[in-house]
Enzyme design. Structure first.
Site, PDB file in Angstrom:
ATOM      1  N   ILE A 132       0.826  -1.217   0.000  1.00 44.72           N
ATOM      2  CA  ILE A 132       0.000   0.000   0.000  1.00 44.72           C
ATOM      3  C   ILE A 132       0.857   1.263   0.000  1.00 44.72           C
ATOM      4  O   ILE A 132       0.348   2.359  -0.225  1.00 44.72           O
ATOM      5  CB  ILE A 132      -0.957   0.019   1.212  1.00 44.72           C
ATOM      6  CG1 ILE A 132      -0.156  -0.028   2.517  1.00 44.72           C
ATOM      7  CG2 ILE A 132      -1.942  -1.122   1.144  1.00 44.72           C
ATOM      8  CD1 ILE A 132      -1.008   0.164   3.750  1.00 44.72           C
ATOM      9  N   ALA A 135       8.607   2.980  -0.183  1.00 43.44           N
ATOM     10  CA  ALA A 135       9.589   4.049  -0.011  1.00 43.44           C
ATOM     11  C   ALA A 135      10.967   3.551  -0.425  1.00 43.44           C
ATOM     12  O   ALA A 135      11.105   2.475  -1.015  1.00 43.44           O
ATOM     13  CB  ALA A 135       9.585   4.535   1.433  1.00 43.44           C
ATOM     14  N   ALA A 138      11.961   0.396   2.161  1.00 47.30           N
ATOM     15  CA  ALA A 138      10.998  -0.639   2.542  1.00 47.30           C
ATOM     16  C   ALA A 138       9.630  -0.328   1.952  1.00 47.30           C
ATOM     17  O   ALA A 138       9.421   0.736   1.359  1.00 47.30           O
ATOM     18  CB  ALA A 138      10.904  -0.722   4.067  1.00 47.30           C
ATOM     19  N   LYS A 155       5.811  -3.740   7.708  1.00 45.26           N
ATOM     20  CA  LYS A 155       6.851  -3.057   6.930  1.00 45.26           C
ATOM     21  C   LYS A 155       7.969  -4.055   6.629  1.00 45.26           C
ATOM     22  O   LYS A 155       8.486  -4.716   7.537  1.00 45.26           O
ATOM     23  CB  LYS A 155       7.397  -1.873   7.735  1.00 45.26           C
ATOM     24  CG  LYS A 155       8.404  -1.002   7.009  1.00 45.26           C
ATOM     25  CD  LYS A 155       8.754   0.214   7.871  1.00 45.26           C
ATOM     26  CE  LYS A 155       9.687   1.170   7.182  1.00 45.26           C
ATOM     27  NZ  LYS A 155       9.972   2.364   8.023  1.00 45.26           N
ATOM     28  N   ASP A 290      10.555  13.676  11.706  1.00 44.16           N
ATOM     29  CA  ASP A 290      10.022  13.755  10.348  1.00 44.16           C
ATOM     30  C   ASP A 290       8.506  13.925  10.404  1.00 44.16           C
ATOM     31  O   ASP A 290       7.751  13.145   9.835  1.00 44.16           O
ATOM     32  CB  ASP A 290      10.394  12.481   9.582  1.00 44.16           C
ATOM     33  CG  ASP A 290      10.315  12.659   8.069  1.00 44.16           C
ATOM     34  OD1 ASP A 290      10.286  13.817   7.610  1.00 44.16           O
ATOM     35  OD2 ASP A 290      10.286  11.647   7.353  1.00 44.16           O
TER      36      ASP A 290
END
Length: 508
Positions: A132, A135, A138, A155, A290
């Site tokens: 879904i 990156a 991963a 993940k 982040d």
């Protein structure tokens, strides 16, 4: 920096940057001298045919980075946290490098899970979706635990990513050495330390147990915090190459229309985002590094939920106190005190002039207080601050750069919810409370209590430590090596002496 493959990789990197038009943009962002720009173009132009073409629809730097592969994409993400190096515009452009890569097949992810956990996927999950999100390092799958029926996010690292990363990071070190050697104006930015920081960040992300640990620590720190939560780690389904967290439902913070449709008070939510971030940074010294819209959701219970714990920031207690005092100094417009704090903390060399530095800080702060709240930009303020600190010889500190960059990102999130928000006024309650808790009478009493507790715990060892110290002082030189007091004992004695000093000063 070993091996001819590093030189070849750098040649191909330079060729790709030249072919995509990214070379000129990067040199401009680094404010390279004209001679260096000319040399780079002359050397790069003949070899541009060796470079990758990339996607012509992307801006030049993104086009070059995505063409060069996952390690470069990750490096671009890390550089997006360093506007002091690449400038605000390029840093903002690089922030889109979040979930832009094509996924790898579901079957490969399932095989990787089985290898890591040692159990068939069907034994652990009753459902396991197609990817879904994908990156640089991963990708994520949605799954359902067979034993409990709980929905989770799984993940999984990309196949072979560790080898690809280590190959490229060697080339990055060679590039940093060349930059440091050939471009002395960059030394203040410590290019080799930037690569070392990058390597440490990514090595941590390549072991998903570290991200799981970060999530667990962050969850523990914020457990009693109303309106904020962190997804729980599913430890039996987590290993070095696999991370499983509880699935979080809710509305992404970037979907303003959906938030409005829920009836959310966007002004209040904007304030919460700012104050939660500052609370984590100042109170705990451990913050999400982040916090863009993609890593934040508003849960069904209106709790703010953080996602993705690959980049976390940590600052020690002393630095937190200095940083809070600096913020408070700006809020009070006491620029001379802010300047003194920089000197006391060793951020600015002692041979610089305090009054001149205070005047430079005033040139940063005063325009803020003369503007309407909609015109106040943390990004512009930090850009000016970097210019001033460079002029006064202040060295780059990675943890403060990450903290300041994250403040810029958080400000962007908050301003998307409330364009007229005032970063400084929203910060004031948190900073004021931190100052009261850590620099006032309560903090003094707490520190004194801690010193007394340490003294009480170590008191039985004082006679022995004193005897060892006297024996050492009176022993002939040739005996010192044989009877040397261990380093830990001297450290212990220093701690005890410090405790006595605190007690003495307090009683007097």
């Amino acid at each position: 920096m070993r091996g001819p493959h590093n030189i070849w990789r750098l040649i191909r990197t330079g060729a790709t940057f030249e072919r995509t038009g990214a070379m000129a943009v990067a040199l401009e962002a680094l404010e390279a001298p004209p001679l260096l720009r000319a040399a780079a173009r002359i050397l790069g132009w003949p070899f541009q045919w060796l470079g990758y073409e990339g996607d012509p629809s992307q801006p030049p730097v993104l086009r070059a980075i995505t063409a060069l592969g996952p390690a470069y994409i990750k490096f671009g993400q890390v550089l997006s946290t360093r506007p002091d190096i690449v400038g605000d515009d390029l840093a903002r452009e690089l922030r889109v490098l979040q979930d832009e890569l094509p996924p790898f097949p579901r079957d490969e992810a399932m095989a990787a899970f089985e290898t890591a956990i040692g159990k068939p996927v069907d034994e652990v999950f009753s459902e396991f979706s197609e990817p879904i999100a994908a990156a640089s390092l991963a990708q994520v799958h949605k799954a359902v635990l067979r034993a409990t029926g709980q929905t989770v996010a799984v993940k999984v690292l990309r196949p072979g990513i560790e080898r690809a990363f280590m190959r490229d990071v060697d080339a990055f070190y060679l590039a940093a050495w060349l930059v440091d050697t050939l471009a002395p104006f960059t030394r203040r930015l410590k290019p080799r330390e930037v690569i070392r920081h990058f390597e440490g960040v990514v090595l941590g992300e390549l072991d998903l147990r570290m991200e799981a640990s970060a999530a667990a620590e962050f969850a523990t720190n914020t457990a009693g915090e109303a309106g904020f939560r962190v997804p729980a780690v599913i430890w039996p389904a987590t290993d070095r190459r696999v991370l499983t967290l509880e699935w979080v439902s809710g509305t992404h913070m970037g979907d303003i229309d959906a938030l409005r449709a829920r009836g959310v008070d966007l002004n209040r939510l904007s304030e919460r985002v700012i104050q939660l971030f500052l609370t984590h940074a100042l109170r705990d010294g451990y913050f999400h590094g982040d916090m863009h819209q993609g890593n934040l959701k508003l849960g069904p219970d209106d709790a703010l939920v953080a996602l993705d714990f690959g980049i976390m920031g940590r600052i020690d207690a002393y630095t937190r106190r200095v940083y809070a005092e600096i913020l408070m100094g700006f809020l009070r417009r006491d620029y001379h005190r802010v300047a003194e704090l920089h000197f006391e903390a060793g951020y600015v060399p002692a041979d610089q002039d305090t009054d001149a530095f205070a005047q430079a800080l005033r040139s940063i702060g005063e325009p803020i207080f003369g503007q309407d709240s909609t015109q106040i930009s943390m990004a512009r303020l930090l850009a000016h601050l970097f210019e001033v600190t460079e002029r006064f010889g202040m060295e780059t500190r990675t943890e403060l750069i990450l903290l300041q960059r994250t403040m810029v990102v958080v400000e962007g999130v908050a301003r998307s919810l409330n364009p007229s928000m005032n970063m400084w006024e929203m910060s004031r309650p948190v900073v004021t409370q931190y100052i009261a808790d850590n620099l006032g009478p309560k903090a003094f009493a707490r520190d004194f209590t801690t010193a007394v507790q340490i003294l009480a715990r170590i008191a039985p060892r004082l006679p022995q430590l004193a005897e060892q110290a006297i024996t050492r002082a009176s022993a002939p030189p040739e005996e010192l090596a044989k009877k040397a007091v261990p380093g830990w004992a001297w450290a212990l004695g220093g701690a005890v002496g410090g405790g006595f000093l605190v007690a003495l000063v307090t009683l007097v």
